[in-house]
Design a protein around this motif. Structure first.
Motif, PDB file in Angstrom:
ATOM      1  N   LEU A 130      -3.931   8.765  -2.618  1.00 52.47           N
ATOM      2  CA  LEU A 130      -2.503   8.695  -2.366  1.00 52.47           C
ATOM      3  C   LEU A 130      -2.333   8.866  -0.863  1.00 52.47           C
ATOM      4  CD1 LEU A 130       0.275   9.969  -4.479  1.00 52.47           C
ATOM      5  CD2 LEU A 130       0.271  10.773  -2.130  1.00 52.47           C
ATOM      6  N   LEU A 131      -1.738   7.876  -0.197  1.00 54.23           N
ATOM      7  CA  LEU A 131      -1.549   7.919   1.250  1.00 54.23           C
ATOM      8  C   LEU A 131      -0.055   8.008   1.547  1.00 54.23           C
ATOM      9  CD1 LEU A 131      -4.154   6.065   0.658  1.00 54.23           C
ATOM     10  CD2 LEU A 131      -3.887   5.381   3.010  1.00 54.23           C
ATOM     11  N   VAL A 132       0.312   8.870   2.485  1.00 55.33           N
ATOM     12  CA  VAL A 132       1.706   8.985   2.893  1.00 55.33           C
ATOM     13  C   VAL A 132       1.789   8.622   4.376  1.00 55.33           C
ATOM     14  CG1 VAL A 132       3.699  10.499   3.130  1.00 55.33           C
ATOM     15  CG2 VAL A 132       2.118  10.799   1.194  1.00 55.33           C
ATOM     16  N   VAL A 133       2.572   7.600   4.669  1.00 54.99           N
ATOM     17  CA  VAL A 133       2.793   7.163   6.046  1.00 54.99           C
ATOM     18  C   VAL A 133       4.159   7.692   6.477  1.00 54.99           C
ATOM     19  CG1 VAL A 133       3.070   5.165   7.568  1.00 54.99           C
ATOM     20  CG2 VAL A 133       1.388   5.089   5.708  1.00 54.99           C
ATOM     21  N   PRO A 134       4.202   8.509   7.533  1.00 54.88           N
ATOM     22  CA  PRO A 134       5.485   9.072   7.979  1.00 54.88           C
ATOM     23  C   PRO A 134       6.458   8.001   8.496  1.00 54.88           C
ATOM     24  CG  PRO A 134       3.631  10.267   8.937  1.00 54.88           C
ATOM     25  CD  PRO A 134       3.073   9.022   8.306  1.00 54.88           C
ATOM     26  N   ALA A 135       7.723   8.352   8.524  1.00 57.15           N
ATOM     27  CA  ALA A 135       8.753   7.460   9.065  1.00 57.15           C
ATOM     28  C   ALA A 135       8.400   7.042  10.490  1.00 57.15           C
ATOM     29  CB  ALA A 135      10.101   8.175   9.051  1.00 57.15           C
ATOM     30  N   TRP A 136       8.766   5.821  10.840  1.00 59.57           N
ATOM     31  CA  TRP A 136       8.604   5.256  12.180  1.00 59.57           C
ATOM     32  C   TRP A 136       7.135   5.202  12.631  1.00 59.57           C
ATOM     33  CZ3 TRP A 136      12.422   2.382  13.154  1.00 59.57           C
ATOM     34  CH2 TRP A 136      13.715   2.759  12.837  1.00 59.57           C
ATOM     35  N   THR A 137       6.190   5.155  11.687  1.00 58.44           N
ATOM     36  CA  THR A 137       4.770   5.045  12.028  1.00 58.44           C
ATOM     37  C   THR A 137       4.301   3.619  11.730  1.00 58.44           C
ATOM     38  OG1 THR A 137       4.429   7.366  11.471  1.00 58.44           O
ATOM     39  CG2 THR A 137       2.467   5.974  11.606  1.00 58.44           C
ATOM     40  N   PRO A 138       3.848   2.874  12.751  1.00 59.31           N
ATOM     41  CA  PRO A 138       3.357   1.523  12.506  1.00 59.31           C
ATOM     42  C   PRO A 138       2.179   1.564  11.532  1.00 59.31           C
ATOM     43  CG  PRO A 138       3.704   1.888  14.845  1.00 59.31           C
ATOM     44  CD  PRO A 138       3.819   3.226  14.172  1.00 59.31           C
ATOM     45  N   HIS A 139       2.167   0.617  10.578  1.00 55.86           N
ATOM     46  CA  HIS A 139       1.095   0.571   9.597  1.00 55.86           C
ATOM     47  C   HIS A 139       0.941  -0.832   9.008  1.00 55.86           C
ATOM     48  CE1 HIS A 139       4.758   1.487   7.320  1.00 55.86           C
ATOM     49  NE2 HIS A 139       4.168   0.950   6.257  1.00 55.86           N
ATOM     50  N   LYS A 140      -0.245  -1.057   8.471  1.00 53.65           N
ATOM     51  CA  LYS A 140      -0.560  -2.286   7.746  1.00 53.65           C
ATOM     52  C   LYS A 140      -1.797  -1.995   6.910  1.00 53.65           C
ATOM     53  CE  LYS A 140      -3.386  -4.364  11.435  1.00 53.65           C
ATOM     54  NZ  LYS A 140      -3.528  -5.568  12.284  1.00 53.65           N
ATOM     55  N   PHE A 141      -2.138  -2.929   6.020  1.00 50.55           N
ATOM     56  CA  PHE A 141      -3.384  -2.798   5.275  1.00 50.55           C
ATOM     57  C   PHE A 141      -3.927  -4.180   4.959  1.00 50.55           C
ATOM     58  CE2 PHE A 141      -0.274  -3.027   1.849  1.00 50.55           C
ATOM     59  CZ  PHE A 141      -0.879  -3.853   0.911  1.00 50.55           C
ATOM     60  N   ALA A 142      -5.233  -4.227   4.672  1.00 46.87           N
ATOM     61  CA  ALA A 142      -5.893  -5.464   4.280  1.00 46.87           C
ATOM     62  C   ALA A 142      -6.845  -5.144   3.132  1.00 46.87           C
ATOM     63  CB  ALA A 142      -6.663  -6.074   5.452  1.00 46.87           C
ATOM     64  N   VAL A 143      -6.720  -5.872   2.038  1.00 42.68           N
ATOM     65  CA  VAL A 143      -7.563  -5.676   0.858  1.00 42.68           C
ATOM     66  C   VAL A 143      -9.012  -5.993   1.204  1.00 42.68           C
ATOM     67  CG1 VAL A 143      -8.013  -6.536  -1.484  1.00 42.68           C
ATOM     68  CG2 VAL A 143      -5.657  -6.146  -0.713  1.00 42.68           C
ATOM     69  N   LEU A 144      -9.916  -5.130   0.764  1.00 43.09           N
ATOM     70  CA  LEU A 144     -11.339  -5.305   1.045  1.00 43.09           C
ATOM     71  C   LEU A 144     -12.071  -6.109  -0.024  1.00 43.09           C
ATOM     72  CD1 LEU A 144     -12.210  -1.775   2.432  1.00 43.09           C
ATOM     73  CD2 LEU A 144     -12.162  -3.931   3.689  1.00 43.09           C
ATOM     74  N   GLY A 145     -11.689  -5.971  -1.298  1.00 42.27           N
ATOM     75  CA  GLY A 145     -12.383  -6.678  -2.366  1.00 42.27           C
ATOM     76  C   GLY A 145     -13.775  -6.116  -2.591  1.00 42.27           C
ATOM     77  N   PRO A 146     -14.563  -6.674  -3.458  1.00 43.16           N
ATOM     78  CA  PRO A 146     -14.209  -7.827  -4.291  1.00 43.16           C
ATOM     79  C   PRO A 146     -13.331  -7.460  -5.482  1.00 43.16           C
ATOM     80  CG  PRO A 146     -16.411  -7.117  -4.860  1.00 43.16           C
ATOM     81  CD  PRO A 146     -15.945  -6.229  -3.722  1.00 43.16           C
ATOM     82  N   GLU A 147     -13.192  -6.160  -5.790  1.00 49.04           N
ATOM     83  CA  GLU A 147     -12.361  -5.764  -6.929  1.00 49.04           C
ATOM     84  C   GLU A 147     -10.881  -5.894  -6.589  1.00 49.04           C
ATOM     85  OE1 GLU A 147     -13.208  -2.658  -4.184  1.00 49.04           O
ATOM     86  OE2 GLU A 147     -14.705  -3.431  -5.540  1.00 49.04           O
ATOM     87  N   ARG A 148     -10.054  -5.965  -7.615  1.00 51.86           N
ATOM     88  CA  ARG A 148      -8.609  -6.078  -7.427  1.00 51.86           C
ATOM     89  C   ARG A 148      -8.057  -4.822  -6.776  1.00 51.86           C
ATOM     90  NH1 ARG A 148      -6.672 -10.406  -9.782  1.00 51.86           N
ATOM     91  NH2 ARG A 148      -4.495  -9.825  -9.535  1.00 51.86           N
ATOM     92  N   TYR A 149      -7.108  -5.007  -5.889  1.00 52.57           N
ATOM     93  CA  TYR A 149      -6.333  -3.908  -5.323  1.00 52.57           C
ATOM     94  C   TYR A 149      -5.064  -3.808  -6.167  1.00 52.57           C
ATOM     95  CZ  TYR A 149      -3.320  -1.377  -2.026  1.00 52.57           C
ATOM     96  OH  TYR A 149      -2.479  -0.472  -1.438  1.00 52.57           O
ATOM     97  N   VAL A 150      -4.886  -2.663  -6.799  1.00 52.64           N
ATOM     98  CA  VAL A 150      -3.705  -2.422  -7.626  1.00 52.64           C
ATOM     99  C   VAL A 150      -3.069  -1.134  -7.125  1.00 52.64           C
ATOM    100  CG1 VAL A 150      -2.826  -2.057  -9.959  1.00 52.64           C
ATOM    101  CG2 VAL A 150      -4.821  -3.535  -9.595  1.00 52.64           C
ATOM    102  N   ALA A 151      -1.817  -1.213  -6.692  1.00 47.06           N
ATOM    103  CA  ALA A 151      -1.171  -0.045  -6.102  1.00 47.06           C
ATOM    104  C   ALA A 151       0.336  -0.107  -6.299  1.00 47.06           C
ATOM    105  CB  ALA A 151      -1.494   0.041  -4.613  1.00 47.06           C
ATOM    106  N   THR A 152       0.936   1.064  -6.201  1.00 45.87           N
ATOM    107  CA  THR A 152       2.386   1.180  -6.164  1.00 45.87           C
ATOM    108  C   THR A 152       2.751   1.753  -4.809  1.00 45.87           C
ATOM    109  OG1 THR A 152       2.470   1.580  -8.541  1.00 45.87           O
ATOM    110  CG2 THR A 152       4.415   2.205  -7.255  1.00 45.87           C
ATOM    111  N   HIS A 153       3.649   1.104  -4.114  1.00 47.75           N
ATOM    112  CA  HIS A 153       4.118   1.549  -2.803  1.00 47.75           C
ATOM    113  C   HIS A 153       5.541   2.063  -2.996  1.00 47.75           C
ATOM    114  CE1 HIS A 153       1.397  -1.896  -1.087  1.00 47.75           C
ATOM    115  NE2 HIS A 153       0.743  -1.034  -1.835  1.00 47.75           N
ATOM    116  N   ILE A 154       5.759   3.314  -2.624  1.00 53.63           N
ATOM    117  CA  ILE A 154       7.061   3.938  -2.811  1.00 53.63           C
ATOM    118  C   ILE A 154       7.738   4.088  -1.450  1.00 53.63           C
ATOM    119  CG2 ILE A 154       8.296   5.969  -3.656  1.00 53.63           C
ATOM    120  CD1 ILE A 154       5.771   6.504  -5.419  1.00 53.63           C
ATOM    121  N   HIS A 155       8.869   3.443  -1.293  1.00 55.66           N
ATOM    122  CA  HIS A 155       9.669   3.539  -0.064  1.00 55.66           C
ATOM    123  C   HIS A 155      10.743   4.592  -0.293  1.00 55.66           C
ATOM    124  CE1 HIS A 155       8.429  -0.317   2.062  1.00 55.66           C
ATOM    125  NE2 HIS A 155       7.697  -0.256   0.965  1.00 55.66           N
TER     126      HIS A 155
END
Length: 114
Positions: A77-102
């Motif tokens: 579980l990752l929490v990114v604070p407000a006003w913090t630049p962020h991005k992500f890229a799926v690594l594979g080969p397995e599926r990336y399954v996630a819920t992102h809560i804003h």
């Protein structure tokens, strides 16, 4: 009480993505349900005026959060604070399954990369 039927729409790149803005349901959060096996999939660098929490249920992705880079994987579980630049890229080969809560009843995104 609201019961929301998510559609599981598939995009041209194979990503399945559902977005729900909480304002329509009187909820104080908005959600993104992410499910993809496309290596490299993920948003470009951006930030929000509120925190974003990632609940990773399967797969792995490289996250860039501010000046830090880390691997997020199933069970994290990752929490990114407000006003913090962020991005992500799926690594594979397995599926990336996630819920992102804003932590907002609507999505507010400032894109920092083209």
């Amino acid at each position: 009480m609201h019961i929301i039927e998510t559609s599981g729409l598939t995009r041209d790149d194979g990503r399945i993505l559902d977005n729900i803005e909480g304002a329509a349901y009187g909820a104080g959060v908005s959600l993104i349900f992410e499910d993809t096996d496309t290596v490299g999939a993920g948003p470009r660098l951006h930030q929000h005026p509120y925190a974003e929490t990632f609940i990773i249920r399967a797969g792995r992705a490289t996250f860039t959060v501010g000046d830090e880079q880390l691997i997020g994987e199933a069970g994290h579980l990752l929490v990114v604070p407000a006003w913090t630049p962020h991005k992500f890229a799926v690594l594979g080969p397995e599926r990336y399954v996630a819920t992102h809560i804003h932590a907002s009843d609507e999505f507010i995104t400032e894109w920092l990369e083209d």
